[in-house]
Design a protein around this motif. Structure first.
Motif, PDB file in Angstrom:
ATOM      1  N   TYR A  29       4.883  13.251   3.054  1.00  0.00           N
ATOM      2  CA  TYR A  29       3.567  12.622   2.945  1.00  0.00           C
ATOM      3  C   TYR A  29       3.605  11.172   3.444  1.00  0.00           C
ATOM      4  N   LEU A  30       4.639  10.434   3.055  1.00  0.00           N
ATOM      5  CA  LEU A  30       4.736   9.043   3.489  1.00  0.00           C
ATOM      6  C   LEU A  30       4.893   8.941   5.001  1.00  0.00           C
ATOM      7  N   HIS A  31       5.605   9.883   5.582  1.00  0.00           N
ATOM      8  CA  HIS A  31       5.766   9.896   7.045  1.00  0.00           C
ATOM      9  C   HIS A  31       4.417  10.019   7.737  1.00  0.00           C
ATOM     10  N   TRP A  32       3.590  10.979   7.298  1.00  0.00           N
ATOM     11  CA  TRP A  32       2.312  11.197   7.958  1.00  0.00           C
ATOM     12  C   TRP A  32       1.312  10.068   7.667  1.00  0.00           C
ATOM     13  N   PHE A  65       0.827  -1.204   0.000  1.00  0.00           N
ATOM     14  CA  PHE A  65       0.000   0.000   0.000  1.00  0.00           C
ATOM     15  C   PHE A  65       0.864   1.258   0.000  1.00  0.00           C
ATOM     16  N   ILE A  66       1.893   1.277   0.848  1.00  0.00           N
ATOM     17  CA  ILE A  66       2.790   2.438   0.897  1.00  0.00           C
ATOM     18  C   ILE A  66       3.491   2.611  -0.439  1.00  0.00           C
ATOM     19  N   GLU A  67       3.863   1.513  -1.065  1.00  0.00           N
ATOM     20  CA  GLU A  67       4.510   1.605  -2.372  1.00  0.00           C
ATOM     21  C   GLU A  67       3.546   2.158  -3.422  1.00  0.00           C
ATOM     22  N   SER A  68       2.258   1.868  -3.293  1.00  0.00           N
ATOM     23  CA  SER A  68       1.279   2.420  -4.235  1.00  0.00           C
ATOM     24  C   SER A  68       1.125   3.926  -4.024  1.00  0.00           C
ATOM     25  N   VAL A  69       1.246   4.373  -2.770  1.00  0.00           N
ATOM     26  CA  VAL A  69       1.211   5.820  -2.494  1.00  0.00           C
ATOM     27  C   VAL A  69       2.439   6.481  -3.102  1.00  0.00           C
ATOM     28  N   ARG A  70       3.594   5.852  -2.910  1.00  0.00           N
ATOM     29  CA  ARG A  70       4.838   6.384  -3.455  1.00  0.00           C
ATOM     30  C   ARG A  70       4.764   6.494  -4.984  1.00  0.00           C
ATOM     31  N   LYS A  71       4.230   5.469  -5.606  1.00  0.00           N
ATOM     32  CA  LYS A  71       4.102   5.466  -7.065  1.00  0.00           C
ATOM     33  C   LYS A  71       3.202   6.602  -7.532  1.00  0.00           C
ATOM     34  N   ASN A  73      -3.772   4.095  14.151  1.00  0.00           N
ATOM     35  CA  ASN A  73      -5.046   3.373  14.102  1.00  0.00           C
ATOM     36  C   ASN A  73      -4.843   1.856  14.044  1.00  0.00           C
ATOM     37  N   ASP A  74      -3.783   1.417  14.736  1.00  0.00           N
ATOM     38  CA  ASP A  74      -3.529  -0.022  14.914  1.00  0.00           C
ATOM     39  C   ASP A  74      -3.392  -0.780  13.595  1.00  0.00           C
ATOM     40  N   TYR A  75      -2.774  -0.127  12.616  1.00  0.00           N
ATOM     41  CA  TYR A  75      -2.423  -0.739  11.340  1.00  0.00           C
ATOM     42  C   TYR A  75      -3.639  -1.211  10.540  1.00  0.00           C
ATOM     43  N   LYS A  76      -4.767  -0.581  10.761  1.00  0.00           N
ATOM     44  CA  LYS A  76      -5.941  -0.881   9.934  1.00  0.00           C
ATOM     45  C   LYS A  76      -5.707  -0.316   8.534  1.00  0.00           C
ATOM     46  N   HIS A  77      -6.227  -1.016   7.533  1.00  0.00           N
ATOM     47  CA  HIS A  77      -6.073  -0.531   6.165  1.00  0.00           C
ATOM     48  C   HIS A  77      -6.909   0.745   5.997  1.00  0.00           C
ATOM     49  N   PRO A  78      -6.371   1.771   5.341  1.00  0.00           N
ATOM     50  CA  PRO A  78      -7.115   3.031   5.170  1.00  0.00           C
ATOM     51  C   PRO A  78      -8.489   2.852   4.542  1.00  0.00           C
ATOM     52  N   ASP A  79      -8.648   1.825   3.706  1.00  0.00           N
ATOM     53  CA  ASP A  79      -9.949   1.595   3.082  1.00  0.00           C
ATOM     54  C   ASP A  79     -11.016   1.198   4.110  1.00  0.00           C
ATOM     55  N   VAL A 137      -5.249   7.312  -4.036  1.00  0.00           N
ATOM     56  CA  VAL A 137      -4.858   5.909  -3.883  1.00  0.00           C
ATOM     57  C   VAL A 137      -6.056   5.037  -3.494  1.00  0.00           C
ATOM     58  N   VAL A 138      -6.766   5.433  -2.441  1.00  0.00           N
ATOM     59  CA  VAL A 138      -7.948   4.680  -2.028  1.00  0.00           C
ATOM     60  C   VAL A 138      -9.090   4.905  -3.012  1.00  0.00           C
TER      61      VAL A 138
END
Length: 332
Positions: free
Chosen positions: A27-30, A6-12, A38-44, A83-84
């Motif tokens: 942006y990637l930091h935030w 997911f992070i790589e898709s944001v970077r792309k 949020n306990d590593y829940k997927h943003p979707d 991304v989402v």
């Protein structure tokens, strides 16, 4: 360590839209921070409630500035929009309005005191900030090709907002700039002998100008002392010196100078604008030299120019001389 898809898709997405490397890192930091919070829940699987809780945490627990809050929100909105694939609507939170601060400026004497305790390339960078109204990153990103001695101008390539502009070339700096270019040419020649010689450029320029990236004209005016690997394209190159390197030297100079003001690299830019307005330069010209898209940003400097007060005299200055002298004597 395995990379998050997911992070790589944001970077792309950031790179596809040609955001700067600094913005990408920020942006990637935030976004990572938001997901961890949020306990590593997927943003979707998250929405307004999680975003609002995160922003409240930054404001209440972290006590971040208004600008930092806005930056975190920008990163999250970018992630959801691009991304989402979902627009965030009805958020019980809006961009925080940063307080309107009057900029700190230095007079000519204070600038001279600070410069007296700086040497070499750091002295030259400081004078460029003050003499050209540059942002620190604009000065550090300057390349040999950007200086036009015949037209007495400096090209600011892709400044803030990805805008190009021209600014003044102080004639008093010509000998020092020519000496710095000579230094760059010698270092670059040695790099070529050692099989290097590439300069760092954004990926879009790398694909377009790959054949000329070993030309001395493309080399940074203030090159780093070490080679590095380009974060996007992987080639070995020589970047410019880091902003923290200049900040440390400036801090030392300010302490030695005895100037009792909070001075950063941006203070020189503020002082440049204020000095031009004091000398009667048209505010539109100052706006163009600074690269402001909105005149309101330039007008802030009129608040520190004494002439705008139309000659208003302080009541204390209208006291009879004997009263003032008497008060001074009793105070001492």
């Amino acid at each position: 360590m395995a990379k998050s898809p997911f992070i790589e898709s944001v970077r792309k997405e950031l790179r596809t839209r040609q955001y700067s490397y600094r913005t990408e890192k920020t942006y990637l930091h935030w976004i990572r921070y938001f997901i961890r919070f949020n306990d590593y829940k997927h943003p979707d699987m998250m929405g307004n409630a999680e975003i609002e809780r995160f922003l409240s945490h930054l404001a209440v627990n972290r006590e971040v500035s208004a600008a930092t809050q806005n930056l975190a929100l920008c990163a999250i909105i970018f992630m959801y929009r691009h991304v989402v694939g979902r627009e965030i609507e009805g958020l019980n939170y809006s961009y925080t309005r940063a307080p309107r601060n009057i900029p700190t400026v230095l007079d000519q004497e204070e600038v001279a005191k600070i410069l007296a305790h700086m040497t070499g390339k750091y002295w030259l960078i400081a004078v460029l900030l003050y003499g050209c109204g540059l942002r620190l990153q604009e000065a550090l990103s300057m390349r040999v090709k950007d200086i036009d001695f015949s037209l007495k101008s400096i090209l600011v390539f892709r400044g803030k907002g990805r805008k190009d502009r021209y600014t003044l070339l102080p004639q008093s700096l010509v000998p020092r700039l020519q000496a710095q270019i000579t230094y760059v040419e010698k270092r670059h020649a040695q790099d070529l002998v050692e099989g290097a010689g590439m300069t760092s450029v954004p990926s879009s320029l790398y694909r377009k100008y790959k054949g000329v990236m070993t030309d001395v004209a493309w080399q940074y005016l203030f090159p780093s002392t070490t080679l590095c690997r380009h974060p996007h394209d992987g080639y070995v190159c020589r970047h410019h010196i880091h902003a923290t390197s200049f900040a440390k030297q400036l801090r030392k100079a300010v302490l030695k100078s005895g100037v009792k003001k909070r001075v950063t690299a941006h203070t020189f830019r503020h002082s440049f604008a204020t000095r031009l307005l004091q000398k009667g330069t048209d505010i539109r010209t100052v706006q163009e030299l600074l690269g402001h898209s909105d005149l309101k940003k330039t007008e802030i400097y009129t608040h520190v120019v004494g002439d705008r007060r139309a000659g208003t005299t302080s009541p204390a200055d209208m006291l009879p001389g004997s009263k003032v002298e008497e008060a001074q004597a009793s105070y001492v």
